[in-house]
Design an enzyme around this catalytic site. Structure first.
Site: not given
Ligand SMILES: Cc1ncc(C[n+]2csc(CCOP(=O)(O)OP(=O)(O)O)c2C)c(N)n1
Ligand SMILES: [Mg+2]
Lengths: 324, 320
Positions: A60, A129
């Protein structure tokens, strides 16, 4: 007018802007060969090729950092975070680099970057998540934060985000890709930083966005059955925040509920409530009520997770509370 | 290795396989939710590796954790109940498929942020070093996880501080739909250890005995030399990345080729060839594993859901 899903709306916006402007390209995990984990970029790889639909390593920081670099030298990258939960792995770039570079270097730089990220709970993905951390990103000046709740807004706002010369975080909700709605035929843009009345009413003002909008629209229908007409203001953009339609509505109804999916503490509801008190104190007939997620990390078990997430019944109850 | 231990390893591999095959059915039936990543095809990796640890050696892994949980000694009942989100699950229904942990079994969790648990693994070893013991931390992760910064920071730290970590990369050739070649600058993950002056080895992950032997040597080296080591274990997942993967990134032919190399079938052949067991004895073990799974499903289905009143429990150690 065509009736399409939010998924199709986002996909169309990306496609049209890539056709229009060769400097626009996509990079992210599984955006290419896979077609996007939420199938938003299905077919893009075959049409635009691997240069413009770039599958990245799982990295990321490298995705966001390299997107910022390419943006600085004039490209218009759209960096996709597979989910907003992975933004935390690249937080420095999102909040500490992209929003700061122009200001810090005396206005010399432009960062025409879009970060697309999927957030939201309700799919039993567990605590790391399932988050809706939108509010924390809206804390940072220099970043624009957009989070639409209808196909029309999703398409028009994403196109504006891609054309914006400033970094924009565009937050989608994982459970809303199938939401359908009308979108205008042909090219249109919706400006960033404009709230919108999504439903007219005179009894109470509901301020919402994204999943909160979906819940509020359902709640409003239920309330209408009991003779209560709610006006729903959809923020659509969290930063810059457009309070004008909220204040105008509140001056009419004198009562407000704010609905968001994220946690209540330090959230969007807190900000909106504070601004109502600052800007329309003389019109307040009841304390603003915030509907939000319970203050727990989201659990896997379905019933527990649903108990933690805001529900339509919570919105209905909140409206009745401010009307009491 | 004695016969009993060999057969125990075989049993665990079959147990993992059956548990996941039935788990997949329960997922399709809507009884399991969220993300579920099957280990089918990779059973030899955790089985061989964990058979080589002492109970005091710590385990930590990623979200593809059912196999690791079983090998660590978590019962099929507790794994299945967790999958069904029941209060009797190993994480009380709070974690689901991706988040199995047992402090008692020295299994410090399946973790779902790719690479995120690697620095934590270094920390487990740091805690042990600080305490003055020579426990080894075994940290498992995928090939995809070696491209994120966490991996590099953790390896550097472990080597610099002489931390007893055995880094175990399960190279199943893909991170979701992306091949190692498309995402990694070097095609052998073990090469990445070179940059940190760390010893490494590449092992056939379809052969449970090869994994066992390499793991035993590696754990021993980490313990006695007091420094980290990296094992790259080459394997393949027979199923999609998670449930509902359209698998557009690979051909059925490729999958079939690897399935012909089934780690359970390979082990079966070895066991019968060395006369450690007859086919009949192995069939009996298969049946025992199957029964264990059916019992686990019954247990999980009959178990209660977590209490709604417990929603706020365990946010903090002390209630706030
Ligand atoms: C920081 C972060 N980025 C992205 C993801 C989404 N994601 C989950 S698993 C995965 C692939 C991981 O591949 P690998 O490490 O090879 O493990 P495997 O699934 O093959 O076991 C990705 C991209 C994530 N969970 N965390
Ligand atoms: Mg992999």
């Amino acid at each position: 007018m065509a009736r399409i899903t939010i998924r199709e709306a986002i996909s169309q916006a990306l496609w049209e802007e890539m056709e229009r402007d060769p400097s626009v390209f996509i990079l992210g995990e599984e955006v290419g060969v896979w077609g996007g984990t939420y199938a938003v970029t299905k077919g893009f790889y075959d049409h635009f090729g691997a240069e413009r639909v770039r599958d990245t390593p799982i990295a990321e920081n490298a995705i966001l950092g390299s997107a910022i670099g390419a943006a600085l030298v004039g490209q218009r990258p759209i960096a996709e975070l597979m989910t907003i939960n992975f933004a935390f792995s690249a937080m420095d770039y999102i909040v500490n680099q992209a929003p700061k570079l122009r200001y810090m270097f005396g206005g010399q730089f432009r960062v025409p970057l879009v970060i697309r990220a999927v957030g939201g709970g309700g799919r039993q993905l567990g605590a790391t998540h399932s988050q809706t951390p939108d509010a924390i990103f809206a804390h940072f000046p220099g970043l624009k934060v957009v989070s639409p709740g209808t196909p029309e807004d999703a398409k028009g706002l994403l196109k504006s985000a891609i054309r914006s010369d400033d970094p924009v975080l565009f937050i989608e909700h994982a459970t809303m890709y199938q939401v359908r709605g009308e979108v205008p035929e042909g090219e249109y843009l919706i400006p960033i930083g404009k709230s919108k009345i999504q439903r007219q009413g005179s009894d109470v003002t509901i301020v919402a966005y994204s999943k909160g909008l979906e819940l509020s629209l359902k709640a409003a229908e239920e309330l209408a059955g009991e003779g209560i007409e709610a006006e729903i203001v959809d923020l659509r953009t969290l930063r810059p925040l457009d309070m004008q339609p909220v204040i105008e509505s509140f001056q009419k109804t004198n009562r407000a509920v704010v609905v968001e999916e994220g946690w209540k503490s330090y959230g969007v509801g807190s900000e909106v409530a504070a601004r109502i008190y600052e800007q329309a104190f003389d019109y307040v007939d009841a304390p603003v009520v915030r509907v939000a997620q319970k203050e727990v990390p989201l659990p896997y078990n379905r019933a527990l997770e649903q108990a933690a997430l805001p529900q339509v019944t919570d919105v209905v109850a909140a409206v009745k509370e401010v009307l009491r | 290795m004695n016969k009993e231990r060999l057969l125990q390893m075989y049993y665990e591999m079959v147990l993992i396989r059956r548990l996941e095959e039935r788990g997949a059915e329960l997922y399709q039936a809507g009884k399991i939710g969220g993300f579920m990543h099957l280990y089918i095809g990779q059973e030899a990796v955790s089985t061989g590796l964990i058979a080589a640890r002492e109970p005091r050696d710590r385990l930590i892994t990623a979200y593809r954790d059912h196999g690791v949980a079983i090998n660590a000694g978590i019962s099929a009942n507790e794994v299945m109940a967790e999958l069904l989100g029941k209060v009797t699950g190993i994480s009380k229904g709070r974690g689901g498929s991706m988040h199995m942990a047992s402090v008692e079994k020295n299994m410090w969790g399946g973790h779902a942020i790719v690479g995120g648990h690697l620095p934590i693994a270094a920390g487990l070893a740091l805690g042990d070093q600080y305490a003055g013991n020579d426990n080894v931390t075994i940290c498992m992760f995928g090939d995809g996880a070696t491209n994120i910064g966490y991996f590099h920071e953790a390896l550097n730290l472990a080597k610099t501080w002489n931390l007893r970590v055995l880094w175990v990369c399960e190279n199943n050739q893909y991170g979701m739909g992306t091949t190692v070649e498309r995402a990694s600058a070097v095609s052998e993950i073990r090469q990445k250890a070179d940059g940190y002056g760390m010893g490494s080895e590449r092992v056939d992950g379809m052969d449970v005995l090869a994994v066992y032997e390499a793991s035993q040597k590696a754990i021993d080296s980490v313990r006695t030399r007091s420094e980290p080591y990296l094992l790259e274990i080459v394997t393949y997942r027979f199923r999609g990345h998670s449930m509902g993967d359209p698998e557009r990134y690979r051909t059925q032919g490729e999958v079939k080729k690897w399935q012909a190399n089934d780690p359970i079938a390979i082990f079966r052949k070895k066991l019968t060839a060395r006369k450690a067991a007859t086919h009949k004895a192995l069939d009996e073990i298969d049946a025992r594993a199957e029964m264990e799974v059916e019992k686990a499903i019954e247990f999980a289905e009959a178990s209660p859901e977590p209490e709604l009143d417990d929603l706020f429990k365990d946010v903090y150690v002390e209630e706030v």
